[in-house]
Design an enzyme around this catalytic site. Structure first.
Site, PDB file in Angstrom:
ATOM      1  N   ASP A  12      33.953  41.321  46.286  1.00  0.00           N
ATOM      2  CA  ASP A  12      33.861  42.602  47.003  1.00  0.00           C
ATOM      3  C   ASP A  12      34.676  43.723  46.352  1.00  0.00           C
ATOM      4  O   ASP A  12      34.728  44.834  46.851  1.00  0.00           O
ATOM      5  CB  ASP A  12      34.212  42.443  48.487  1.00  0.00           C
ATOM      6  CG  ASP A  12      35.639  41.993  48.740  1.00  0.00           C
ATOM      7  OD1 ASP A  12      36.462  41.996  47.807  1.00  0.00           O
ATOM      8  OD2 ASP A  12      35.927  41.620  49.894  1.00  0.00           O
ATOM      9  N   CYS A  66      37.496  44.794  52.413  1.00  0.00           N
ATOM     10  CA  CYS A  66      38.346  43.628  52.706  1.00  0.00           C
ATOM     11  C   CYS A  66      38.851  43.636  54.139  1.00  0.00           C
ATOM     12  O   CYS A  66      39.129  42.591  54.712  1.00  0.00           O
ATOM     13  CB  CYS A  66      39.576  43.616  51.804  1.00  0.00           C
ATOM     14  SG  CYS A  66      39.220  43.638  50.057  1.00  0.00           S
ATOM     15  N   ASN A 101      37.814  37.904  54.503  1.00  0.00           N
ATOM     16  CA  ASN A 101      37.967  36.550  53.976  1.00  0.00           C
ATOM     17  C   ASN A 101      38.012  35.438  55.013  1.00  0.00           C
ATOM     18  O   ASN A 101      38.150  34.274  54.641  1.00  0.00           O
ATOM     19  CB  ASN A 101      39.249  36.470  53.134  1.00  0.00           C
ATOM     20  CG  ASN A 101      39.150  37.363  51.913  1.00  0.00           C
ATOM     21  OD1 ASN A 101      38.170  37.301  51.191  1.00  0.00           O
ATOM     22  ND2 ASN A 101      40.125  38.204  51.714  1.00  0.00           N
ATOM     23  N   HIS A 150      38.057  39.086  43.869  1.00  0.00           N
ATOM     24  CA  HIS A 150      36.996  38.766  44.838  1.00  0.00           C
ATOM     25  C   HIS A 150      35.757  39.602  44.480  1.00  0.00           C
ATOM     26  O   HIS A 150      35.904  40.748  44.039  1.00  0.00           O
ATOM     27  CB  HIS A 150      37.384  39.173  46.269  1.00  0.00           C
ATOM     28  CG  HIS A 150      38.230  38.192  47.003  1.00  0.00           C
ATOM     29  ND1 HIS A 150      39.361  38.567  47.688  1.00  0.00           N
ATOM     30  CD2 HIS A 150      38.104  36.849  47.195  1.00  0.00           C
ATOM     31  CE1 HIS A 150      39.903  37.503  48.270  1.00  0.00           C
ATOM     32  NE2 HIS A 150      39.160  36.448  47.978  1.00  0.00           N
ATOM     33  N   ARG A 187      47.480  31.360  52.977  1.00  0.00           N
ATOM     34  CA  ARG A 187      46.412  31.998  53.763  1.00  0.00           C
ATOM     35  C   ARG A 187      45.625  30.997  54.599  1.00  0.00           C
ATOM     36  O   ARG A 187      44.713  31.387  55.325  1.00  0.00           O
ATOM     37  CB  ARG A 187      45.448  32.780  52.848  1.00  0.00           C
ATOM     38  CG  ARG A 187      46.059  34.028  52.216  1.00  0.00           C
ATOM     39  CD  ARG A 187      44.996  35.029  51.795  1.00  0.00           C
ATOM     40  NE  ARG A 187      44.327  35.640  52.948  1.00  0.00           N
ATOM     41  CZ  ARG A 187      43.399  36.580  52.851  1.00  0.00           C
ATOM     42  NH1 ARG A 187      43.011  37.031  51.692  1.00  0.00           N
ATOM     43  NH2 ARG A 187      42.838  37.082  53.946  1.00  0.00           N
ATOM     44  N   ASN A 233      47.927  38.196  43.968  1.00  0.00           N
ATOM     45  CA  ASN A 233      47.032  39.019  43.151  1.00  0.00           C
ATOM     46  C   ASN A 233      47.881  40.105  42.483  1.00  0.00           C
ATOM     47  O   ASN A 233      49.020  40.345  42.895  1.00  0.00           O
ATOM     48  CB  ASN A 233      45.873  39.576  43.993  1.00  0.00           C
ATOM     49  CG  ASN A 233      46.319  40.638  44.988  1.00  0.00           C
ATOM     50  OD1 ASN A 233      46.972  41.616  44.626  1.00  0.00           O
ATOM     51  ND2 ASN A 233      45.968  40.450  46.261  1.00  0.00           N
ATOM     52  N   ARG A 255      38.884  32.697  43.087  1.00  0.00           N
ATOM     53  CA  ARG A 255      39.172  32.211  44.432  1.00  0.00           C
ATOM     54  C   ARG A 255      38.174  31.122  44.838  1.00  0.00           C
ATOM     55  O   ARG A 255      38.557  30.001  45.106  1.00  0.00           O
ATOM     56  CB  ARG A 255      39.153  33.380  45.429  1.00  0.00           C
ATOM     57  CG  ARG A 255      40.220  34.440  45.143  1.00  0.00           C
ATOM     58  CD  ARG A 255      41.622  33.867  45.292  1.00  0.00           C
ATOM     59  NE  ARG A 255      42.664  34.852  45.081  1.00  0.00           N
ATOM     60  CZ  ARG A 255      43.185  35.637  46.014  1.00  0.00           C
ATOM     61  NH1 ARG A 255      42.737  35.562  47.259  1.00  0.00           N
ATOM     62  NH2 ARG A 255      44.139  36.498  45.731  1.00  0.00           N
ATOM     63  N   ASP A 284      48.419  38.224  55.436  1.00  0.00           N
ATOM     64  CA  ASP A 284      47.217  38.705  54.739  1.00  0.00           C
ATOM     65  C   ASP A 284      45.965  38.683  55.629  1.00  0.00           C
ATOM     66  O   ASP A 284      44.878  39.029  55.167  1.00  0.00           O
ATOM     67  CB  ASP A 284      46.929  37.808  53.520  1.00  0.00           C
ATOM     68  CG  ASP A 284      47.432  38.421  52.209  1.00  0.00           C
ATOM     69  OD1 ASP A 284      47.611  39.654  52.147  1.00  0.00           O
ATOM     70  OD2 ASP A 284      47.636  37.643  51.261  1.00  0.00           O
TER      71      ASP A 284
HETATM   72  N1  ARG Z   1      46.280  39.772  49.577  1.00  0.00           N
HETATM   73  C1  ARG Z   1      44.954  39.336  49.807  1.00  0.00           C
HETATM   74  C2  ARG Z   1      44.626  38.183  48.882  1.00  0.00           C
HETATM   75  O1  ARG Z   1      44.993  38.249  47.736  1.00  0.00           O
HETATM   76  C3  ARG Z   1      43.990  40.467  49.628  1.00  0.00           C
HETATM   77  C4  ARG Z   1      42.599  40.094  49.989  1.00  0.00           C
HETATM   78  C5  ARG Z   1      41.644  41.190  49.718  1.00  0.00           C
HETATM   79  N2  ARG Z   1      40.403  40.870  50.331  1.00  0.00           N
HETATM   80  C6  ARG Z   1      39.218  40.945  49.739  1.00  0.00           C
HETATM   81  N3  ARG Z   1      38.184  40.626  50.448  1.00  0.00           N
HETATM   82  N4  ARG Z   1      39.104  41.243  48.486  1.00  0.00           N
HETATM   83  O2  ARG Z   1      44.040  37.215  49.263  1.00  0.00           O
END
Ligand code: ARG
Length: 278
Positions: A163, A255, A63, A161, A83, A14, A132, A57
């Site tokens: 959120d 997150c 997530n 995301h 991930r 990201n 995503r 992560d």
């Molecule tokens: N580095 C993680 C990713 O890019 C950050 C996730 C952030 N989480 C969230 N629920 N927005 O997957």
């Protein structure tokens, strides 16, 4: 929550991440603990899942999967391969804690779904897709659980995301950042949220939309005077926490937590239903 015992920036998935800008482990642990304590002080209960050494992560617990108050869990099927091992630990945790597990896919087969994209709000499970999660995952959620799902297509890569640009505050109010969505989804968003609190660019990119409401308290990484006035006016107690180390990975308070109490009882519909923007 997942304690940041192995939190690093090993890869870039990201726009906030850079392997040249690593989190300070001691400070990250301190900040994580301050969030855990603030949730407990607000009357919440925190379960802690151990972080896998192979999953830097995993601290972004939001997530790992979508859990419901009546004991169902939809495991995430992460978009990015690094991930995906998180799901192994999540599956074990959900199963041993009595959740009935489903999934939209695994190991890259089947639609991606990342639970940071999903919130129960109003008459539906509102799910962000495009970056995503994939549209097909919404269909899966709707039919598997017999619920109404409303999709919002995310167009902004910094808001990857749901959120990040969407934060329910009570049954009618939500903080929203419309530029995160495409035009048709912005129209949908207006229909979904009766009382929007529209974030400025500055507020959105300070991760104000990535906040957690626990009872009458809202835990935020940043709160402008303007937002504070609005939220306080709604009867909330605003608590601001420094979560800077986690912003390096592209996430904040929301997150770092995963609610285990999403209530599906008001959004059921036989056979399921998916409503997508035009
Ligand atoms: N580095 C993680 C990713 O890019 C950050 C996730 C952030 N989480 C969230 N629920 N927005 O997957």
């Amino acid at each position: 929550m997942v304690r940041p015992d192995h939190y690093r920036i090993d890869y870039v998935i990201n726009p906030y991440m850079s392997t040249q800008d690593q989190p300070d482990p001691e400070l990250a642990t301190k900040q994580w603990e301050s969030l855990r304590q603030a949730i407990v002080d607000a009357g919440g209960t925190v379960e802690v899942l151990e972080q896998r050494p192979d999953s830097p992560d995993m601290v972004y617990a939001m997530n790992v999967g979508l859990a419901t108050a009546d004991g169902r869990a939809m495991l995430s099927h992460m978009r990015f391969e690094p991930r995906r091992k998180e799901s192994l630990s999540a599956a074990e945790w959900f199963t041993s804690n009595g959740f009935a597990l489903s999934r939209t896919g695994s190991e890259g087969v089947g639609p991606h779904f990342e639970s940071g994209d999903a919130f129960v709000f109003g008459d539906a499970l509102v799910v962000g897709y495009g970056h995503r999660s994939e549209a097909l995952a919404l269909k899966h959620l709707a039919t598997e659980w017999n619920i109404r799902v409303r999709g919002l297509r995310i167009a902004h890569e910094g808001m990857y995301h749901l959120d990040l640009p969407f934060c329910p505050v009570d049954s009618t109010h939500a903080m929203v950042y419309p530029p995160a969505f495409d035009a048709a989804s912005r129209v949908q968003l207006e229909q979904i949220v009766p009382d929007p609190i529209v974030l400025t660019d500055e507020e959105a990119f300070a991760f104000s939309g990535n906040s957690v409401v626990v009872g009458e308290t809202i835990l935020m990484p940043d709160c402008s005077p303007r937002l504070r006035e609005i939220l306080t006016g709604l009867g909330l107690r605003v608590v601001v926490l420094d979560l800077s180390e986690f912003h390096k990975g592209g996430g904040s308070a929301r997150c770092m937590t995963n609610p285990l109490d999403f209530d599906l009882s008001g959004i059921g519909i036989p056979g399921g239903e998916v409503i997508l923007p035009d």
